[in-house]
Design a protein around this motif. Structure first.
Motif, PDB file in Angstrom:
ATOM      1  N   ASP A   1       3.469  -3.597  -7.997  1.00 19.12           N
ATOM      2  CA  ASP A   1       2.928  -2.788  -6.920  1.00 19.12           C
ATOM      3  C   ASP A   1       3.323  -3.687  -5.525  1.00 19.12           C
ATOM      4  O   ASP A   1       2.678  -4.780  -5.568  1.00 19.12           O
ATOM      5  CB  ASP A   1       1.484  -2.594  -6.988  1.00 19.12           C
TER       6      ASP A   1
ATOM      7  N   ASP B   1       2.419  -2.957  -2.796  1.00 15.64           N
ATOM      8  CA  ASP B   1       1.326  -3.092  -1.940  1.00 15.64           C
ATOM      9  C   ASP B   1       0.403  -4.112  -2.077  1.00 15.64           C
ATOM     10  O   ASP B   1      -0.416  -4.468  -1.444  1.00 15.64           O
ATOM     11  CB  ASP B   1       0.609  -1.730  -2.046  1.00 15.64           C
ATOM     12  N   ASP B   2       0.489  -4.741  -3.401  1.00  8.91           N
ATOM     13  CA  ASP B   2      -0.560  -5.703  -3.810  1.00  8.91           C
ATOM     14  C   ASP B   2       0.120  -7.076  -3.139  1.00  8.91           C
ATOM     15  O   ASP B   2       1.110  -7.584  -3.403  1.00  8.91           O
ATOM     16  CB  ASP B   2      -0.689  -5.732  -5.295  1.00  8.91           C
ATOM     17  N   PRO B   3      -0.795  -7.811  -2.438  1.00  7.99           N
ATOM     18  CA  PRO B   3      -0.330  -8.897  -1.648  1.00  7.99           C
ATOM     19  C   PRO B   3       0.074  -9.977  -2.669  1.00  7.99           C
ATOM     20  O   PRO B   3       1.148 -10.795  -2.267  1.00  7.99           O
ATOM     21  CB  PRO B   3      -1.612  -9.491  -0.987  1.00  7.99           C
TER      22      PRO B   3
ATOM     23  N   ALA C   1       4.185 -10.239  -3.432  1.00  9.36           N
ATOM     24  CA  ALA C   1       4.943 -10.934  -2.610  1.00  9.36           C
ATOM     25  C   ALA C   1       4.865 -12.335  -2.675  1.00  9.36           C
ATOM     26  O   ALA C   1       5.602 -13.372  -2.567  1.00  9.36           O
ATOM     27  CB  ALA C   1       4.768 -10.609  -1.041  1.00  9.36           C
TER      28      ALA C   1
ATOM     29  N   GLN D   1      16.167   0.330  -1.346  1.00  7.50           N
ATOM     30  CA  GLN D   1      14.907   0.489  -0.484  1.00  7.50           C
ATOM     31  C   GLN D   1      13.586  -0.441  -0.808  1.00  7.50           C
ATOM     32  O   GLN D   1      12.866  -1.146  -0.357  1.00  7.50           O
ATOM     33  CB  GLN D   1      14.572   1.792  -0.392  1.00  7.50           C
ATOM     34  N   LEU D   2      13.572  -0.344  -2.397  1.00 10.63           N
ATOM     35  CA  LEU D   2      12.132  -1.400  -2.928  1.00 10.63           C
ATOM     36  C   LEU D   2      12.713  -2.779  -2.867  1.00 10.63           C
ATOM     37  O   LEU D   2      11.682  -3.550  -2.641  1.00 10.63           O
ATOM     38  CB  LEU D   2      12.361  -0.909  -4.252  1.00 10.63           C
TER      39      LEU D   2
ATOM     40  N   GLU E   1      11.334  -8.495   2.559  1.00 10.11           N
ATOM     41  CA  GLU E   1      10.684  -8.467   3.819  1.00 10.11           C
ATOM     42  C   GLU E   1       9.190  -8.868   3.703  1.00 10.11           C
ATOM     43  O   GLU E   1       8.802  -9.812   4.316  1.00 10.11           O
ATOM     44  CB  GLU E   1      10.619  -6.810   4.249  1.00 10.11           C
ATOM     45  N   ARG E   2       8.524  -8.451   2.489  1.00  9.40           N
ATOM     46  CA  ARG E   2       7.080  -9.012   2.308  1.00  9.40           C
ATOM     47  C   ARG E   2       6.984 -10.307   2.062  1.00  9.40           C
ATOM     48  O   ARG E   2       6.315 -11.151   2.492  1.00  9.40           O
ATOM     49  CB  ARG E   2       6.248  -7.944   1.473  1.00  9.40           C
TER      50      ARG E   2
ATOM     51  N   ARG F   1       7.745 -12.669   4.830  1.00 11.30           N
ATOM     52  CA  ARG F   1       6.830 -12.864   5.771  1.00 11.30           C
ATOM     53  C   ARG F   1       5.697 -13.672   5.201  1.00 11.30           C
ATOM     54  O   ARG F   1       4.910 -14.361   5.900  1.00 11.30           O
ATOM     55  CB  ARG F   1       5.892 -11.281   5.938  1.00 11.30           C
ATOM     56  N   HIS F   2       5.723 -13.572   3.952  1.00 10.00           N
ATOM     57  CA  HIS F   2       4.481 -14.535   3.291  1.00 10.00           C
ATOM     58  C   HIS F   2       4.925 -15.812   3.269  1.00 10.00           C
ATOM     59  O   HIS F   2       4.077 -16.590   3.645  1.00 10.00           O
ATOM     60  CB  HIS F   2       4.480 -14.105   1.771  1.00 10.00           C
TER      61      HIS F   2
END
Lengths: 577, 112
Positions: free
Chosen positions: A487, A489-491, A494, A532-533, A539-540, A543-544
């Protein structure tokens, strides 16, 4: 002599049987139609023209007539020849032509011309066959300068489409680069008298490949050219080989041999047909491009000062000079390097490491140069671990290449990004080694990590760089695995990736390696969906790392948990490495 | 016969597969898909950063089942694909006239 006839003897005997059948039909037709003794002939062309028939080959024949021959009579003659063959289910590829039509057809279509160059008399007016064959050959030689570039372009397009016999996962014994079609093309080049081709070697390789093709067709009972994995074990057994892997190695060796002859011949055609620069004499000019290494006629050669036995960097220098200039390494140079090169000191000197990095990052030209190095044992002396992956069939059908060729292709794909990463040398080294752990039962990423660390150390990378290369190899499937199964969306997702790759520069390298690996694998492996995935995950994760968030204890647990490390069927479909 | 089609988040595929397999389903077709539903053009906030995503990667799962099993299997899929967040996907059921197993020529119930 007694005993089971060899396949070669069987091919000749099949062709002789077909000859007898056609002569008998000709005799009956001649008697029935009260045919004049001159003016028409039946000839064999293509492979049958050479006197070979494989188990499922067509009978390629042409009914020839002098210009102005009675058309109605010719039609009747054709019917009396073809119908009994059709009735007997003989696979027939036939044509009826006058001499003028024959020349026009040969002039019009290079494939027809290639077939006609192998023309052989079967029945009827032998003098007509002889004069037609002479005319076709003369026409071919006259027009060679015009037609050979077209033939060469055509062939190179086919290679680009169908891949190499030596590296494809499902090789096409006829159409792949290094296949039987190339043998025909090379014979046509030979017949043009413009370039030379080592005919004895070509025949030897062609017969070896026909053996495989015959065994394949005996197995399938059909006119099959593609050596799909399902048939490999039986084909191997028919050829007296131990298993499918041995068959693959045999096919790869033949394919590489024929492919190499074709490459050399085509280079000669290119050179022969390139106009000399205005005002300069057309004579060979050696351009020294590195110590002991010179460029000559589109190839890289060793100069007379070269001393492979005292100069351990010479091989890499020659290869780097060739690949970065888009040139090829001559056979003679590669053979001498393989035979005489002294061992590289360990750890490699920095210059050798630099040469390796530039060689691996050179792009498309690497493929042929690496192939030459590998053929003559230079790769083995630099990277003994390569033996493990040479000719190795991939586990997944998503792959288009054998493992060794895939590794080289990954370098080619990665080369497009060398300007965009901080450490291109680490990128291309990891690209070359990412699947080096394949070939055993254990997880190849884990095995590969250890091998890559060893190699990186030997090549002279610092401990930190060697650790980065090893980490890239260890995690080369991580981004695709995580992006498609976790997932985003789950921090913690990343965070877990960030924790595995350790820092931003390594993440950048891993992102490029992931894409290069996928592109080298095949078109299905890098769909927009997958990209895309993976992009979103990178990217995430970036950022982390950028935000300096250290994974908390629960993140680390997740990374180490079976959840992240699990392999499932859903993932396996898309796993590329 | 019924065709169940589910469009779900990629990372839920393994859970869905395991759950329907436990129910007794022996086969499925899985396709990479992209799309959007009510979250069309949604702005997703991730640790303070905003991402605009128009077409979101999904997987499409298709399973042909007996009429009587369809409702239960839909429940199993929904339960196993649920994260409770926007973009969890959709499941729908359509009637199937005939099913033929290519290898044997078996039809309908025998072919599922």
């Amino acid at each position: 002599m007694t005993g089971t006839p060899t396949r070669s003897e069987q091919r000749r005997s099949r062709a002789a049987g077909a000859d007898r059948q056609l002569r008998a039909l000709w005799g009956e037709a001649q008697a029935g139609l009260d045919l004049p003794s001159a003016g028409a002939a039946l000839v064999a062309v293509g492979g049958y023209g050479r006197g070979h028939l494989s188990p499922a080959s067509d009978l390629d024949v042409v009914l020839l007539a002098v210009d102005g021959y009675d058309e109605a009579l010719l039609g009747q003659l054709a019917e009396r020849l073809w119908y009994p063959l059709w009735d007997a289910n003989v696979p027939l590829d036939h044509a009826v032509r006058t001499q003028r039509q024959l020349r026009a057809a040969a002039d019009d279509d290079v494939r027809v011309a290639l077939g006609l160059l192998e023309m052989r008399h079967i029945a009827g007016d032998a003098a007509l066959t002889l004069s037609s064959r002479s005319a076709v050959l003369a026409q071919w030689r006259r027009s060679a300068k015009r037609r050979l570039p077209l033939l060469v372009d055509d062939t190179r397009r086919r290679w680009a489409q169908l891949g190499d016999l030596g590296h494809a996962t499902t090789p096409d014994l006829k159409e792949s680069h290094g296949g039987l079609r190339d043998v025909t093309v090379l014979r046509a080049l030979l017949a043009s008298w413009l370039v030379d081709v080592p005919a004895v070697e070509l025949d030897r390789q062609a017969i070896a490949l026909l053996e495989v093709r015959d065994a394949l067709q005996e197995t399938t009972g059909r006119r099959t050219e593609r050596l799909v994995a399902d048939y490999a074990a039986e084909v191997a057994e028919r050829l007296g080989l131990t298993d499918a892997a041995a068959l693959r190695a045999r096919v790869a060796e033949i394919g590489r041999g024929i492919g190499h002859l074709a490459q050399v011949a085509f280079r000669n055609v290119d050179w022969m047909l390139t106009p000399a620069p205005a005002g300069r004499p057309r004579r060979p000019v050696l351009e020294v491009v590195a110590p002991g290494v010179a460029a000559y006629r589109g190839e890289v050669v060793l100069t007379e000062k070269a001393q492979p036995a005292r100069d351990p960097l010479l091989g890499l220098r020659a290869a780097e000079a060739a690949a970065t200039r888009g040139l090829l390494l001559t056979d003679a140079a590669a053979a001498r390097l393989g035979r005489e090169s002294m061992a590289m000191p360990v750890p490699w000197p920095p210059e050798a490491r630099g040469l390796l990095g530039r060689l691996l990052g050179s792009g498309r030209a690497l493929v042929d140069v690496w192939e030459s190095l590998d053929q003559y044992g230079v790769v083995d002396s630099l990277l003994p671990e390569w033996t493990q992956v040479r000719h190795l069939a991939p586990q997944s059908s998503v792959h288009r290449f054998t493992v060794d060729r895939h590794l080289v292709q990954t370098c080619v794909e990665a080369a497009a990004y060398v300007d965009q990463v901080d450490r291109p040398d680490l990128l291309v080294t990891a690209a070359l080694l990412h699947d080096i752990g394949k070939g055993g039962d254990a997880d190849h990423s884990e095995v590969g990590e250890l091998i890559a660390r060893d190699i990186a150390g030997r090549v002279g990378f610092s401990a930190k760089d060697a650790a980065t290369i090893a980490r890239l190899v260890r995690h080369h499937l991580l981004l695709v695995d995580v992006a498609t199964t976790r997932d985003l969306d789950d921090p913690r997702t990343a965070a877990a990736v960030a924790s595995a790759v350790v820092d931003g520069p390594t993440l950048d390298l891993l992102a490029v390696l992931t894409e290069a690996d996928a592109l080298a694998t095949g078109p299905q492996a890098w769909s927009p969906w997958r990209k895309q995935l993976v992009d979103a995950l990178v990217e995430r994760s970036k950022r982390h790392l950028h935000l300096g968030s250290q994974p908390d204890s629960s993140d680390r647990q997740t990374l180490g948990s079976p959840l992240l490390g699990r392999t499932n069927r859903g993932v396996e479909r898309g796993r590329v490495g | 016969m019924r065709l169940i089609t589910a469009v779900i988040k990629p990372h839920k595929l393994e859970d869905v597969r395991a759950a329907v397999e436990a129910f007794g389903v022996t086969g499925m077709t899985v396709t990479e898909a992209s799309g959007y539903g009510r979250q069309k053009g949604h702005t997703e906030v991730y640790r303070g950063a905003e991402y605009d995503i128009a077409l979101v990667p999904k997987v499409r799962v298709e399973i042909v089942v007996e009429d009587g099993d369809a409702a239960d299997i839909v429940d199993v899929i929904v339960k196993s694909a649920q994260t409770g967040r926007i973009g969890d996907g959709k499941v729908w059921v359509t009637a199937v006239e005939t099913v033929v197993r290519v290898r044997t020529g078996d039809r309908d119930s025998d072919a599922v």
